[in-house]
Structure formats: structure tokens, C-alpha cells
Write a protein that holds these residues in place. Structure first.
Motif, PDB file in Angstrom:
ATOM      1  N   ILE A  76       0.893  -1.164   0.000  1.00  0.00           N
ATOM      2  CA  ILE A  76       0.000   0.000   0.000  1.00  0.00           C
ATOM      3  C   ILE A  76       0.922   1.201   0.000  1.00  0.00           C
ATOM      4  CG2 ILE A  76      -1.769   1.264   1.249  1.00  0.00           C
ATOM      5  CD1 ILE A  76      -2.557  -1.415   2.548  1.00  0.00           C
ATOM      6  N   SER A  77       0.803   2.037  -1.027  1.00  0.00           N
ATOM      7  CA  SER A  77       1.731   3.155  -1.149  1.00  0.00           C
ATOM      8  C   SER A  77       1.007   4.410  -1.603  1.00  0.00           C
ATOM      9  CB  SER A  77       2.841   2.812  -2.151  1.00  0.00           C
ATOM     10  OG  SER A  77       2.285   2.655  -3.441  1.00  0.00           O
ATOM     11  N   GLY A  78       1.697   5.525  -1.495  1.00  0.00           N
ATOM     12  CA  GLY A  78       1.133   6.794  -1.926  1.00  0.00           C
ATOM     13  C   GLY A  78       0.224   7.397  -0.877  1.00  0.00           C
ATOM     14  N   ASN A  79      -0.397   8.500  -1.246  1.00  0.00           N
ATOM     15  CA  ASN A  79      -1.299   9.192  -0.333  1.00  0.00           C
ATOM     16  C   ASN A  79      -2.589   8.411  -0.142  1.00  0.00           C
ATOM     17  OD1 ASN A  79       0.548  11.246  -0.160  1.00  0.00           O
ATOM     18  ND2 ASN A  79      -0.458  12.518  -1.683  1.00  0.00           N
ATOM     19  N   VAL A  80      -3.160   8.528   1.046  1.00  0.00           N
ATOM     20  CA  VAL A  80      -4.430   7.906   1.386  1.00  0.00           C
ATOM     21  C   VAL A  80      -5.408   9.014   1.744  1.00  0.00           C
ATOM     22  CG1 VAL A  80      -5.598   6.497   3.137  1.00  0.00           C
ATOM     23  CG2 VAL A  80      -3.468   5.707   2.128  1.00  0.00           C
ATOM     24  N   TYR A  81      -6.627   8.901   1.238  1.00  0.00           N
ATOM     25  CA  TYR A  81      -7.674   9.868   1.540  1.00  0.00           C
ATOM     26  C   TYR A  81      -8.698   9.209   2.444  1.00  0.00           C
ATOM     27  CZ  TYR A  81      -5.726  12.575  -2.279  1.00  0.00           C
ATOM     28  OH  TYR A  81      -4.878  13.290  -3.093  1.00  0.00           O
ATOM     29  N   VAL A  82      -8.930   9.811   3.610  1.00  0.00           N
ATOM     30  CA  VAL A  82      -9.938   9.345   4.550  1.00  0.00           C
ATOM     31  C   VAL A  82     -11.134  10.273   4.404  1.00  0.00           C
ATOM     32  CG1 VAL A  82     -10.470   8.867   6.965  1.00  0.00           C
ATOM     33  CG2 VAL A  82      -8.152   8.496   6.109  1.00  0.00           C
ATOM     34  N   ASP A  83     -12.189   9.794   3.746  1.00  0.00           N
ATOM     35  CA  ASP A  83     -13.397  10.588   3.526  1.00  0.00           C
ATOM     36  C   ASP A  83     -14.314  10.450   4.732  1.00  0.00           C
ATOM     37  OD1 ASP A  83     -12.533  11.329   0.977  1.00  0.00           O
ATOM     38  OD2 ASP A  83     -13.416   9.537   0.074  1.00  0.00           O
ATOM     39  N   LEU A  84     -14.807  11.578   5.227  1.00  0.00           N
ATOM     40  CA  LEU A  84     -15.667  11.589   6.408  1.00  0.00           C
ATOM     41  C   LEU A  84     -17.123  11.782   6.005  1.00  0.00           C
ATOM     42  CD1 LEU A  84     -13.410  13.818   8.671  1.00  0.00           C
ATOM     43  CD2 LEU A  84     -13.492  11.331   8.552  1.00  0.00           C
ATOM     44  N   LYS A  85     -18.045  11.460   6.919  1.00  0.00           N
ATOM     45  CA  LYS A  85     -19.484  11.575   6.653  1.00  0.00           C
ATOM     46  C   LYS A  85     -19.931  13.011   6.425  1.00  0.00           C
ATOM     47  CE  LYS A  85     -21.303   7.439   6.997  1.00  0.00           C
ATOM     48  NZ  LYS A  85     -22.094   6.823   5.967  1.00  0.00           N
ATOM     49  N   ASP A  86     -19.189  13.994   6.925  1.00  0.00           N
ATOM     50  CA  ASP A  86     -19.577  15.391   6.727  1.00  0.00           C
ATOM     51  C   ASP A  86     -19.038  15.952   5.407  1.00  0.00           C
ATOM     52  OD1 ASP A  86     -16.894  15.695   7.252  1.00  0.00           O
ATOM     53  OD2 ASP A  86     -17.149  17.059   8.940  1.00  0.00           O
ATOM     54  N   VAL A  87     -18.686  15.094   4.471  1.00  0.00           N
ATOM     55  CA  VAL A  87     -18.218  15.412   3.118  1.00  0.00           C
ATOM     56  C   VAL A  87     -16.880  16.152   3.126  1.00  0.00           C
ATOM     57  CG1 VAL A  87     -18.966  16.194   0.837  1.00  0.00           C
ATOM     58  CG2 VAL A  87     -20.669  15.608   2.527  1.00  0.00           C
ATOM     59  N   SER A  88     -16.087  15.980   4.147  1.00  0.00           N
ATOM     60  CA  SER A  88     -14.722  16.491   4.167  1.00  0.00           C
ATOM     61  C   SER A  88     -13.787  15.288   4.090  1.00  0.00           C
ATOM     62  CB  SER A  88     -14.465  17.306   5.429  1.00  0.00           C
ATOM     63  OG  SER A  88     -14.530  16.477   6.564  1.00  0.00           O
ATOM     64  N   PHE A  89     -12.498  15.541   3.976  1.00  0.00           N
ATOM     65  CA  PHE A  89     -11.551  14.434   3.914  1.00  0.00           C
ATOM     66  C   PHE A  89     -10.271  14.806   4.645  1.00  0.00           C
ATOM     67  CE2 PHE A  89     -10.401  17.015   0.293  1.00  0.00           C
ATOM     68  CZ  PHE A  89      -9.023  16.962   0.256  1.00  0.00           C
ATOM     69  N   ILE A  90      -9.504  13.777   4.974  1.00  0.00           N
ATOM     70  CA  ILE A  90      -8.186  13.936   5.589  1.00  0.00           C
ATOM     71  C   ILE A  90      -7.183  13.286   4.653  1.00  0.00           C
ATOM     72  CG2 ILE A  90      -6.720  13.328   7.543  1.00  0.00           C
ATOM     73  CD1 ILE A  90      -9.273  13.264   9.270  1.00  0.00           C
ATOM     74  N   LEU A  91      -6.152  14.024   4.288  1.00  0.00           N
ATOM     75  CA  LEU A  91      -5.100  13.518   3.430  1.00  0.00           C
ATOM     76  C   LEU A  91      -3.960  12.993   4.288  1.00  0.00           C
ATOM     77  CD1 LEU A  91      -3.683  13.198   0.658  1.00  0.00           C
ATOM     78  CD2 LEU A  91      -2.862  15.530   0.956  1.00  0.00           C
ATOM     79  N   CYS A  92      -3.609  11.735   4.099  1.00  0.00           N
ATOM     80  CA  CYS A  92      -2.492  11.117   4.819  1.00  0.00           C
ATOM     81  C   CYS A  92      -1.362  10.878   3.826  1.00  0.00           C
ATOM     82  CB  CYS A  92      -2.914   9.792   5.434  1.00  0.00           C
ATOM     83  SG  CYS A  92      -4.248   9.920   6.625  1.00  0.00           S
ATOM     84  N   THR A  93      -0.202  11.444   4.101  1.00  0.00           N
ATOM     85  CA  THR A  93       0.934  11.271   3.198  1.00  0.00           C
ATOM     86  C   THR A  93       1.749  10.052   3.610  1.00  0.00           C
ATOM     87  OG1 THR A  93       2.260  12.803   4.510  1.00  0.00           O
ATOM     88  CG2 THR A  93       1.101  13.714   2.622  1.00  0.00           C
ATOM     89  N   ASP A  94       2.327   9.426   2.617  1.00  0.00           N
ATOM     90  CA  ASP A  94       3.090   8.201   2.815  1.00  0.00           C
ATOM     91  C   ASP A  94       4.438   8.510   3.458  1.00  0.00           C
ATOM     92  OD1 ASP A  94       4.014   5.637   2.736  1.00  0.00           O
ATOM     93  OD2 ASP A  94       3.906   5.419   0.568  1.00  0.00           O
ATOM     94  N   LYS A  95       4.721   7.883   4.594  1.00  0.00           N
ATOM     95  CA  LYS A  95       5.991   8.051   5.299  1.00  0.00           C
ATOM     96  C   LYS A  95       6.884   6.820   5.156  1.00  0.00           C
ATOM     97  CE  LYS A  95       4.634  11.913   7.261  1.00  0.00           C
ATOM     98  NZ  LYS A  95       4.752  13.116   6.516  1.00  0.00           N
ATOM     99  N   ASN A  96       6.498   5.888   4.278  1.00  0.00           N
ATOM    100  CA  ASN A  96       7.262   4.665   3.988  1.00  0.00           C
ATOM    101  C   ASN A  96       7.494   3.782   5.211  1.00  0.00           C
ATOM    102  OD1 ASN A  96       7.569   5.080   1.195  1.00  0.00           O
ATOM    103  ND2 ASN A  96       9.200   6.546   1.582  1.00  0.00           N
ATOM    104  N   TYR A  97       6.511   3.667   6.082  1.00  0.00           N
ATOM    105  CA  TYR A  97       6.632   2.731   7.192  1.00  0.00           C
ATOM    106  C   TYR A  97       5.711   1.553   6.901  1.00  0.00           C
ATOM    107  CZ  TYR A  97       7.310   0.822  11.786  1.00  0.00           C
ATOM    108  OH  TYR A  97       7.644  -0.026  12.815  1.00  0.00           O
ATOM    109  N   ARG A  98       6.309   0.428   6.481  1.00  0.00           N
ATOM    110  CA  ARG A  98       5.553  -0.736   6.031  1.00  0.00           C
ATOM    111  C   ARG A  98       6.099  -2.010   6.662  1.00  0.00           C
ATOM    112  NH1 ARG A  98       6.520   2.457   1.656  1.00  0.00           N
ATOM    113  NH2 ARG A  98       4.658   3.188   0.603  1.00  0.00           N
ATOM    114  N   GLU A  99       5.236  -3.039   6.608  1.00  0.00           N
ATOM    115  CA  GLU A  99       5.669  -4.373   6.981  1.00  0.00           C
ATOM    116  C   GLU A  99       4.804  -5.389   6.243  1.00  0.00           C
ATOM    117  OE1 GLU A  99       5.350  -4.541  11.215  1.00  0.00           O
ATOM    118  OE2 GLU A  99       3.184  -4.579  11.207  1.00  0.00           O
TER     119      GLU A  99
END
Length: 174
Positions: A76-99
Motif C-alpha cells: 500500500i503506497s502513496g497518499n491515502v484519503y480518509v473521507d468523512l461523513k460530513d463530506v470532508s476528507f483527511i489527506l495522509c501522506t506516505d511516510k514509507n513505514y511498512r511491513e
């Protein structure tokens, strides 16, 4: 003597309660976390779902995404968008922490304190993420996917249980 027995019994229940809570291990630290939610991802054919967990930290929070893959070369790579019920979103940037454990590609994203406050008041509607890797015949799917906050694929109007995960309530308990 009786108060000593009550103290031992109370201590036993406290230890039992603390061990029953979910946790996330992130950068050799353990954080209390929400239950593991399995959001439905119709377009991801391999499993049809992604496991999501959120933990609270001193500097905000952690989003843990885990999806089944065919091998450890898919992430799973790249930015992730967390869409909320109030029609807004949170952008999460990739920090390369994986396992990669137990056939699952796991990636961690960070939330700020302000983003955690928003998550405590509004349910998550869906999460948009990307799976990348070297694709060949009979390998894993790659591309962009959307995981929807639904607990079951099908239901009827007579189905009385909640059809979504109450993410805001669980996050506010952290």
C-alpha cells in the motif's frame, strides 16, 4: 482481610481489562487502538476487504491499513484519503513505514492532533488507497481502490443491526 480480597479481585479485573484492549505496535512502541474494522472493498478481488485500525499517540494518531496480497512485493503506497461523513476528507501522506506479515501488506499513516479531533466527532465514510507492485500473470491487483465503511455486503430492511462501523465513537474512547 476482606478489603485485601477485594483489592486483589479489583487488581485482577484491571489487568484483565487492560489486556483485552486492542493495540498497535508502531516503531517499537505500543499504542492503544480501536477494534480492527474490516471495510468492504468491492473492486479488490483478492479479498474484497481491507483491515483498518486507528491508534492514539502523543502527537496525534496512527492509521494502520492491512490488505491481503499474493506476495511481499505488493504494498500500500502513496497518499491515502480518509473521507468523512460530513463530506470532508483527511489527506495522509506516505511516510514509507511498512511491513509484511501473515500474507498482509501493512502500511502506517500519521494523523495530527486536529485530525484526530475531527475523527472523534465524525464517522469515516470510506478510505481511498493505492496498491503498487510488479504485476505479472496470476499476481496481485494493482491500482487505486476505495474501501467503504460497511460491515456486511447484503442486508434487508428487516436487518436491525448497524450496517456501518461507528468509528467516531470508538476513536473517542481512546
Amino acid at each position: 482481610m476482606i478489603s485485601k480480597n477485594y483489592t486483589v479481585l479489583l487488581l485482577f479485573f484491571i489487568v484483565l481489562f487492560c489486556n483485552a484492549q486492542e493495540s498497535i505496535k508502531y516503531k517499537s512502541n505500543s499504542y492503544s487502538a480501536t477494534p480492527n474494522w474490516e471495510f468492504i472493498c468491492n473492486s479488490y478481488v483478492l479479498s474484497g476487504a481491507i483491515n483498518i485500525q486507528i491508534a492514539s499517540t502523543e502527537t496525534g494518531g496512527i492509521l494502520k491499513l492491512a490488505v491481503k496480497t499474493t506476495d511481499e512485493n505488493f504494498i500500500i503506497s502513496g497518499n491515502v484519503y480518509v473521507d468523512l461523513k460530513d463530506v470532508s476528507f483527511i489527506l495522509c501522506t506516505d511516510k514509507n513505514y511498512r511491513e509484511y506479515t501473515n500474507g498482509q501488506a501493512i502500511t502506517y499513516y500519521n494523523f495530527t492532533v486536529a485530525e484526530m479531533k475531527r475523527l472523534k466527532t465524525t464517522n469515516i465514510q470510506d478510505i481511498r488507497f493505492n496498491i503498487s507492485g510488479k504485476k505479472n500473470t496470476f499476481s496481485n491487483q494493482v491500482g487505486n481502490f476505495t474501501a467503504i465503511n460497511k460491515s456486511t455486503y447484503f442486508s434487508t430492511i428487516y436487518h436491525n443491526t448497524n450496517k456501518i462501523f461507528e468509528t467516531a465513537a470508538a476513536i473517542s474512547l481512546l
